[in-house]
Design an enzyme around this catalytic site. Structure first.
Site, PDB file in Angstrom:
ATOM      1  N   ASN A 168       0.807  -1.226   0.000  1.00  0.00           N
ATOM      2  CA  ASN A 168       0.000   0.000   0.000  1.00  0.00           C
ATOM      3  C   ASN A 168       0.840   1.276   0.000  1.00  0.00           C
ATOM      4  O   ASN A 168       0.465   2.282  -0.600  1.00  0.00           O
ATOM      5  CB  ASN A 168      -0.978   0.002   1.176  1.00  0.00           C
ATOM      6  CG  ASN A 168      -0.292  -0.094   2.517  1.00  0.00           C
ATOM      7  OD1 ASN A 168       0.790  -0.669   2.645  1.00  0.00           O
ATOM      8  ND2 ASN A 168      -0.907   0.467   3.542  1.00  0.00           N
ATOM      9  N   LYS A 191      12.542  -7.029   1.017  1.00  0.00           N
ATOM     10  CA  LYS A 191      11.715  -7.834   0.129  1.00  0.00           C
ATOM     11  C   LYS A 191      10.390  -7.093  -0.043  1.00  0.00           C
ATOM     12  O   LYS A 191       9.509  -7.148   0.811  1.00  0.00           O
ATOM     13  CB  LYS A 191      11.489  -9.227   0.723  1.00  0.00           C
ATOM     14  CG  LYS A 191      11.210 -10.325  -0.325  1.00  0.00           C
ATOM     15  CD  LYS A 191       9.937 -10.154  -1.114  1.00  0.00           C
ATOM     16  CE  LYS A 191       8.700 -10.427  -0.284  1.00  0.00           C
ATOM     17  NZ  LYS A 191       7.441 -10.326  -1.136  1.00  0.00           N
ATOM     18  N   GLY A 244       2.237  -5.607   7.580  1.00  0.00           N
ATOM     19  CA  GLY A 244       1.283  -6.417   6.832  1.00  0.00           C
ATOM     20  C   GLY A 244       0.161  -6.911   7.723  1.00  0.00           C
ATOM     21  O   GLY A 244      -0.153  -6.323   8.764  1.00  0.00           O
ATOM     22  N   SER A 245      -0.430  -8.023   7.343  1.00  0.00           N
ATOM     23  CA  SER A 245      -1.600  -8.546   8.043  1.00  0.00           C
ATOM     24  C   SER A 245      -1.205  -9.220   9.351  1.00  0.00           C
ATOM     25  O   SER A 245      -0.054  -9.621   9.557  1.00  0.00           O
ATOM     26  CB  SER A 245      -2.325  -9.563   7.158  1.00  0.00           C
ATOM     27  OG  SER A 245      -1.551 -10.747   7.028  1.00  0.00           O
ATOM     28  N   VAL A 246      -2.196  -9.360  10.224  1.00  0.00           N
ATOM     29  CA  VAL A 246      -1.958  -9.993  11.520  1.00  0.00           C
ATOM     30  C   VAL A 246      -1.485 -11.430  11.353  1.00  0.00           C
ATOM     31  O   VAL A 246      -0.495 -11.849  11.966  1.00  0.00           O
ATOM     32  CB  VAL A 246      -3.234  -9.938  12.380  1.00  0.00           C
ATOM     33  CG1 VAL A 246      -3.042 -10.745  13.666  1.00  0.00           C
ATOM     34  CG2 VAL A 246      -3.596  -8.502  12.722  1.00  0.00           C
ATOM     35  N   THR A 248      -0.051 -12.971   8.815  1.00  0.00           N
ATOM     36  CA  THR A 248       1.305 -13.077   8.278  1.00  0.00           C
ATOM     37  C   THR A 248       2.321 -12.621   9.315  1.00  0.00           C
ATOM     38  O   THR A 248       3.413 -13.194   9.414  1.00  0.00           O
ATOM     39  CB  THR A 248       1.441 -12.249   6.987  1.00  0.00           C
ATOM     40  OG1 THR A 248       0.417 -12.645   6.075  1.00  0.00           O
ATOM     41  CG2 THR A 248       2.798 -12.475   6.338  1.00  0.00           C
ATOM     42  N   GLU A 266       4.261  -4.078  12.414  1.00  0.00           N
ATOM     43  CA  GLU A 266       3.213  -3.072  12.237  1.00  0.00           C
ATOM     44  C   GLU A 266       2.121  -3.768  11.448  1.00  0.00           C
ATOM     45  O   GLU A 266       2.263  -4.012  10.246  1.00  0.00           O
ATOM     46  CB  GLU A 266       3.766  -1.853  11.502  1.00  0.00           C
ATOM     47  CG  GLU A 266       2.869  -0.629  11.640  1.00  0.00           C
ATOM     48  CD  GLU A 266       1.950  -0.439  10.454  1.00  0.00           C
ATOM     49  OE1 GLU A 266       0.763  -0.837  10.568  1.00  0.00           O
ATOM     50  OE2 GLU A 266       2.398   0.078   9.433  1.00  0.00           O
ATOM     51  N   CYS A 300      -3.060   0.991   6.805  1.00  0.00           N
ATOM     52  CA  CYS A 300      -3.179   0.324   8.108  1.00  0.00           C
ATOM     53  C   CYS A 300      -3.789   1.254   9.143  1.00  0.00           C
ATOM     54  O   CYS A 300      -4.566   0.830   9.999  1.00  0.00           O
ATOM     55  CB  CYS A 300      -1.806  -0.143   8.585  1.00  0.00           C
ATOM     56  SG  CYS A 300      -1.030  -1.386   7.537  1.00  0.00           S
ATOM     57  N   GLU A 400     -10.711  -5.778   9.926  1.00  0.00           N
ATOM     58  CA  GLU A 400     -10.088  -4.802   9.043  1.00  0.00           C
ATOM     59  C   GLU A 400     -10.499  -5.093   7.599  1.00  0.00           C
ATOM     60  O   GLU A 400     -10.220  -6.167   7.063  1.00  0.00           O
ATOM     61  CB  GLU A 400      -8.568  -4.844   9.169  1.00  0.00           C
ATOM     62  CG  GLU A 400      -7.875  -3.775   8.343  1.00  0.00           C
ATOM     63  CD  GLU A 400      -6.370  -3.796   8.482  1.00  0.00           C
ATOM     64  OE1 GLU A 400      -5.775  -2.711   8.534  1.00  0.00           O
ATOM     65  OE2 GLU A 400      -5.795  -4.894   8.554  1.00  0.00           O
ATOM     66  N   GLU A 477       8.270   2.585  14.775  1.00  0.00           N
ATOM     67  CA  GLU A 477       9.013   3.135  13.651  1.00  0.00           C
ATOM     68  C   GLU A 477       8.856   4.651  13.686  1.00  0.00           C
ATOM     69  O   GLU A 477       8.035   5.190  14.410  1.00  0.00           O
ATOM     70  CB  GLU A 477       8.499   2.538  12.347  1.00  0.00           C
ATOM     71  CG  GLU A 477       8.638   1.023  12.313  1.00  0.00           C
ATOM     72  CD  GLU A 477       8.285   0.428  10.979  1.00  0.00           C
ATOM     73  OE1 GLU A 477       9.193   0.257  10.162  1.00  0.00           O
ATOM     74  OE2 GLU A 477       7.094   0.131  10.774  1.00  0.00           O
TER      75      GLU A 477
END
Length: 498
Positions: A168, A191, A244-246, A248, A266, A300, A400, A477
């Site tokens: 995103n 990556k 990313g997603s929870v 993952t 995050e 997010c 989400e 961050e």
């Protein structure tokens, strides 16, 4: 910037692609083809078509990047902080010089409107500028051990860091992780998401041109399973930053645990925008619109829940519906107000959430359907959507959606507003709109979130630490706090005698 960006956009519409796009990994200071020769396609969400091919990496490509980063790590860690800062400052200048091209490529790869991509590039340049200066702030402490002892601490880089970058905000997220890691003296392997690989590759090459030694920053492209997982589980990696997603993120933690590798996560959000009855409604409406419809809600930290005083509910929601229906929709490079979703798979997921709400009888005030670019009849678009008066336990409140879907939750008291704001498993950010100073700061104190905006959603910048609580992750961050993620403390205590 506008003239050059528009020229490049015209080139794309004329030719169907852009010249000079990277096709290989960036490893050891140069472009490297994939070890096994496999490639994959990147897509233009605004037209729903592939426009370029790039390297599909795997564990062997990751191994090559690790070897390069390990070789470069010792000298980079010993580079003076001022020297590291000078390179980051040159990178910031190059980002500004090449901003039009980077913005066009970011818009094309992600789908977001060009104006938003231009803001992202400017933010990335500011990030490198900030950490260029912050490199000189890393210093230890002395400990009061008494006359016969000397005690002090040394701040060291953690070593090789892995950065798993989402689709995103490809350039922004890469910059906010890579810049502090380099400032702290760490080496980097990034990556990027397979949907949006271009600007991370270009950033690595730009850093090399700014003077970064070969091997200090490497980018390997490919899928999460083929390239991301081998990177996360590699024993030479000492830190993983993942956005990313929870689910993952949980997988990343499990992979990293085998090597006791530290992680910064995050993850998702379901962030509330709390609007009290005394708020400046003009400011609140503008803030809510940006909070949920910027980047088509694919953020997010999007303000995806409007928690609003029932006394102003009707007026504010009516204004939001009118404004949502007036947003211009189109291909990102044509500078619309509202762009597409990033992939056809994600479009299906967003549509399924809204169809579920419709089937449960929820009131969908506007939007709620997939749509297309009115100029071309193509692309992966979803209408700006507002769902009213959703129950607190409904899936559209609790899950989400990661799309342009605002869920409205009216309240009668401040206590109820707080309960609704805290009523999900997420805790990334929150917004508060009110003229009451005490109420604003009570809510900021009591809302369980990593960051709270008052009277301006997305207030702040790179100087402000960012990260989540609860299922939104942990670690911070941005700001000086980000340097802690890439540093470790060594303590020294010595008896020196009397």
């Amino acid at each position: 910037m506008t003239v050059e960006a528009d020229r490049l956009a015209a080139e794309y519409f004329d030719t169907g692609t852009l010249s000079g796009l990277p096709a290989d990994h960036f490893i050891d200071g140069r472009w490297c083809p994939p070890v096994h020769g496999r490639t994959m396609e990147t897509f233009d969400p605004g037209l729903g078509r592939a426009y370029h091919q790039f390297a599909a990496g795997d564990a062997d490509d990751i191994a090559a990047a690790v070897d390069s980063a390990v070789r470069a790590g010792r000298d980079w860690a010993r580079t003076r902080p001022a020297g590291r800062g000078n390179i980051l400052a040159r990178a910031a200048a190059l980002l500004r010089e090449e901003a039009p091209r980077l913005a066009v490529i970011e818009s094309l790869d992600s789908g977001k409107p060009l104006a938003e991509a231009e803001g992202d590039v400017a933010g990335a340049a500011r990030t490198f500028e900030y950490y260029a200066a912050a490199a000189n702030t890393l210093q230890g402490d002395s400990f009061p051990l008494g006359h016969d002892y000397l005690g002090y601490s040394i701040i060291e880089p953690v070593g090789l860091t892995a950065h798993i970058i989402p689709w995103n905000y490809p350039l922004s997220t890469a910059a906010r992780g890579i810049a502090p890691a380099l400032a702290a003296g760490c080496t980097v392997i990034a990556k990027p998401a397979e949907q949006t690989p271009m600007t991370a590759l270009l950033l690595a090459e730009l850093l090399h041109r700014a003077g970064l030694p070969a091997g200090v920053c490497n980018v390997v492209t490919g899928t999460g399973g083929q390239a991301g997982a081998p990177l996360v589980r590699h024993p030479a990696v000492r830190h993983v930053s993942f956005t990313g997603s929870v689910q993952t993120g949980i997988n990343v933690m499990q992979e990293a645990a085998a090597n006791v590798t530290r992680v910064l996560l995050e993850l998702g959000g379901k962030s509330p925008v709390v609007v009290l009855a005394d708020a400046d409604l003009d400011a609140a409406v503008e803030g809510i619109l940006g909070a949920i419809f910027e980047n088509a809600g694919q953020i997010c930290s999007a303000g995806s829940r409007l928690v609003i005083d029932r006394r102003i509910h009707g007026e504010v929601v009516s204004r939001l519906v009118e404004r949502a229906e007036s947003l211009t929709i189109g291909h990102g490079l044509r500078r619309p107000q509202f762009g597409p979703l990033n992939s056809v798979e994600h479009l299906s997921r967003v549509a399924a959430h809204v169809e579920g709400a419709r089937a449960r009888g929820l009131s969908i005030l506007t939007g709620g359907r997939p749509t297309m670019d009115p100029q071309t009849g193509k692309g992966w678009f979803f209408e700006p959507t507002i769902i009213d008066a959703a129950p607190a336990d409904d899936p559209v409140v609790q899950q989400e959606i990661f799309g342009p879907v605002l869920v409205v939750q009216p309240f009668d008291t401040e206590e109820e507003a707080l309960a609704l704001a805290n009523g999900t498993d997420y805790g990334l950010v929150a917004g508060v709109y009110t003229r009451d100073f005490s109420a604003a700061h009570r809510l900021a104190r009591d809302i369980d979130a990593g960051q709270v905006f008052i009277n301006e959603y997305f207030a702040g910048g790179i100087e402000v630490p960012f990260g989540g609580n609860k299922m939104s992750g942990f670690g911070r961050e941005k700001g000086l706090a980000a340097l802690d993620a890439y540093s470790r403390v060594k303590s020294v205590a010595a008896r020196i005698g009397g």
